[in-house]
Design a protein around this motif. Structure first.
Motif, PDB file in Angstrom:
ATOM      1  N   GLU A 135     -12.150  -5.405  -1.394  1.00 53.96           N
ATOM      2  CA  GLU A 135     -12.913  -6.667  -1.505  1.00 53.96           C
ATOM      3  C   GLU A 135     -12.173  -7.862  -1.997  1.00 53.96           C
ATOM      4  O   GLU A 135     -12.405  -8.802  -1.587  1.00 53.96           O
ATOM      5  CB  GLU A 135     -14.239  -6.194  -2.856  1.00 53.96           C
ATOM      6  N   LEU A 136     -11.143  -7.707  -2.735  1.00 56.44           N
ATOM      7  CA  LEU A 136     -10.392  -8.850  -3.316  1.00 56.44           C
ATOM      8  C   LEU A 136      -9.695  -9.279  -2.296  1.00 56.44           C
ATOM      9  O   LEU A 136      -9.330 -10.599  -1.900  1.00 56.44           O
ATOM     10  CB  LEU A 136      -9.403  -8.357  -4.340  1.00 56.44           C
ATOM     11  N   SER A 137      -9.225  -8.357  -1.109  1.00 58.46           N
ATOM     12  CA  SER A 137      -8.444  -8.840  -0.100  1.00 58.46           C
ATOM     13  C   SER A 137      -9.032  -9.746   0.820  1.00 58.46           C
ATOM     14  O   SER A 137      -8.851 -10.590   1.647  1.00 58.46           O
ATOM     15  CB  SER A 137      -7.727  -7.689   0.793  1.00 58.46           C
ATOM     16  N   LEU A 138     -10.618  -9.710   0.771  1.00 61.56           N
ATOM     17  CA  LEU A 138     -11.295 -10.449   1.655  1.00 61.56           C
ATOM     18  C   LEU A 138     -11.636 -11.807   1.005  1.00 61.56           C
ATOM     19  O   LEU A 138     -12.116 -12.748   1.763  1.00 61.56           O
ATOM     20  CB  LEU A 138     -12.860  -9.759   1.952  1.00 61.56           C
ATOM     21  N   LYS A 139     -11.324 -12.077  -0.182  1.00 58.61           N
ATOM     22  CA  LYS A 139     -11.697 -13.262  -1.162  1.00 58.61           C
ATOM     23  C   LYS A 139     -10.467 -13.923  -1.467  1.00 58.61           C
ATOM     24  O   LYS A 139     -10.744 -15.018  -1.620  1.00 58.61           O
ATOM     25  CB  LYS A 139     -12.765 -12.757  -2.084  1.00 58.61           C
ATOM     26  N   ALA A 140      -9.360 -13.296  -1.492  1.00 60.53           N
ATOM     27  CA  ALA A 140      -8.263 -13.943  -2.150  1.00 60.53           C
ATOM     28  C   ALA A 140      -7.129 -13.807  -1.505  1.00 60.53           C
ATOM     29  O   ALA A 140      -6.990 -12.863  -0.366  1.00 60.53           O
ATOM     30  CB  ALA A 140      -8.052 -13.380  -3.581  1.00 60.53           C
ATOM     31  N   PRO A 141      -6.035 -14.671  -1.431  1.00 63.95           N
ATOM     32  CA  PRO A 141      -4.893 -14.810  -0.498  1.00 63.95           C
ATOM     33  C   PRO A 141      -3.909 -13.786  -1.349  1.00 63.95           C
ATOM     34  O   PRO A 141      -3.035 -13.793  -2.134  1.00 63.95           O
ATOM     35  CB  PRO A 141      -4.234 -16.051  -0.784  1.00 63.95           C
ATOM     36  N   LEU A 142      -4.147 -12.314  -1.229  1.00 68.85           N
ATOM     37  CA  LEU A 142      -3.673 -11.190  -1.721  1.00 68.85           C
ATOM     38  C   LEU A 142      -2.107 -10.835  -1.248  1.00 68.85           C
ATOM     39  O   LEU A 142      -2.219 -10.718   0.060  1.00 68.85           O
ATOM     40  CB  LEU A 142      -4.678 -10.092  -1.491  1.00 68.85           C
ATOM     41  N   ARG A 143      -1.592 -10.584  -2.249  1.00 69.43           N
ATOM     42  CA  ARG A 143      -0.154  -9.962  -1.767  1.00 69.43           C
ATOM     43  C   ARG A 143      -0.011  -8.621  -2.618  1.00 69.43           C
ATOM     44  O   ARG A 143      -0.203  -8.533  -3.957  1.00 69.43           O
ATOM     45  CB  ARG A 143       0.991 -10.970  -2.141  1.00 69.43           C
ATOM     46  N   VAL A 144       0.663  -7.434  -2.149  1.00 70.28           N
ATOM     47  CA  VAL A 144       1.176  -6.396  -2.731  1.00 70.28           C
ATOM     48  C   VAL A 144       2.507  -6.003  -2.344  1.00 70.28           C
ATOM     49  O   VAL A 144       3.130  -6.552  -1.245  1.00 70.28           O
ATOM     50  CB  VAL A 144       0.260  -5.329  -2.338  1.00 70.28           C
ATOM     51  N   GLU A 145       3.358  -5.436  -3.503  1.00 70.21           N
ATOM     52  CA  GLU A 145       4.568  -4.972  -3.172  1.00 70.21           C
ATOM     53  C   GLU A 145       4.555  -3.507  -3.428  1.00 70.21           C
ATOM     54  O   GLU A 145       4.216  -3.259  -4.665  1.00 70.21           O
ATOM     55  CB  GLU A 145       5.764  -5.723  -4.057  1.00 70.21           C
TER      56      GLU A 145
END
Length: 189
Positions: A98-108
């Motif tokens: 859900e967050l990936s659809l709304k925010a410019p998300l990054r993960v490491e």
């Protein structure tokens, strides 16, 4: 399940304490307290971090995620995420999706298992990072390559530890705030 941005200070502190306790566990020494204190006293006042919860139909928190801005203010890195209910183990994955659809998300990530988890969570673009880490970007992240990524804001954990060492009252206040947060964790958001 719905996603809630935890804004109210008391609820946010309680959720942050629970998130740190869940992520780091009992054997982590002062790390949960340091992350809690730095996030609470530095990132939140500067609006450099956001705390989100996945909640069920009654508002009961099922999973928590802390997102921290990058130095350019263009992306948000998932720094901490956890599931709260073992009965709903995929709540964390749904929250990230859900967050990936709304925010410019990054993960490491540091392992293939972590990368697979985030791929199932909607993180589709992957790059090789420093020290063997893999960096994943959500669809809304503006970067097209690793060279376009700004560093994620970070806490000076050594400075926080030094303050704890040299100012026992600051340590006690932080410890009490952390314990209060754990004790006041909301049953509903």
């Amino acid at each position: 399940m719905k996603v809630v941005h935890v804004n109210a200070e008391s609820q946010r502190n309680a959720c942050l304490a629970r998130l740190c306790a869940e992520v780091y566990g009992q054997e982590a020494g002062l790390t949960p307290l340091v992350v809690f204190t730095g996030t609470r006293n530095v990132f939140f006042p500067q609006e450099a971090a956001r705390l989100f919860a996945a909640v069920d139909g009654q508002g009961k928190p099922l999973a928590l995620a802390l997102l921290v801005l990058d130095e350019e203010g263009e992306g948000m890195t998932v720094t901490h995420v956890c599931t709260l209910e073992q009965a709903d183990a995929d709540a964390k994955q749904r929250l990230i999706h859900e967050l990936s659809l709304k925010a410019p998300l990054r993960v490491e990530v540091e392992s293939a298992a972590q990368e697979a988890f985030y791929q199932k969570s909607g993180i589709k673009r992957w790059f090789g990072g420093a020290e063997g880490k893999r960096i994943g970007l959500g669809a809304r992240h503006p970067a097209k390559s690793v060279s376009e990524l700004a560093a994620t804001l970070s806490l000076d954990e050594a400075l926080i530890l030094r303050r704890f060492k040299h100012d026992p009252s600051a340590f006690e206040a932080a410890k009490q705030a952390f314990l209060n947060g754990l004790n006041d964790f909301p049953q509903s958001l």
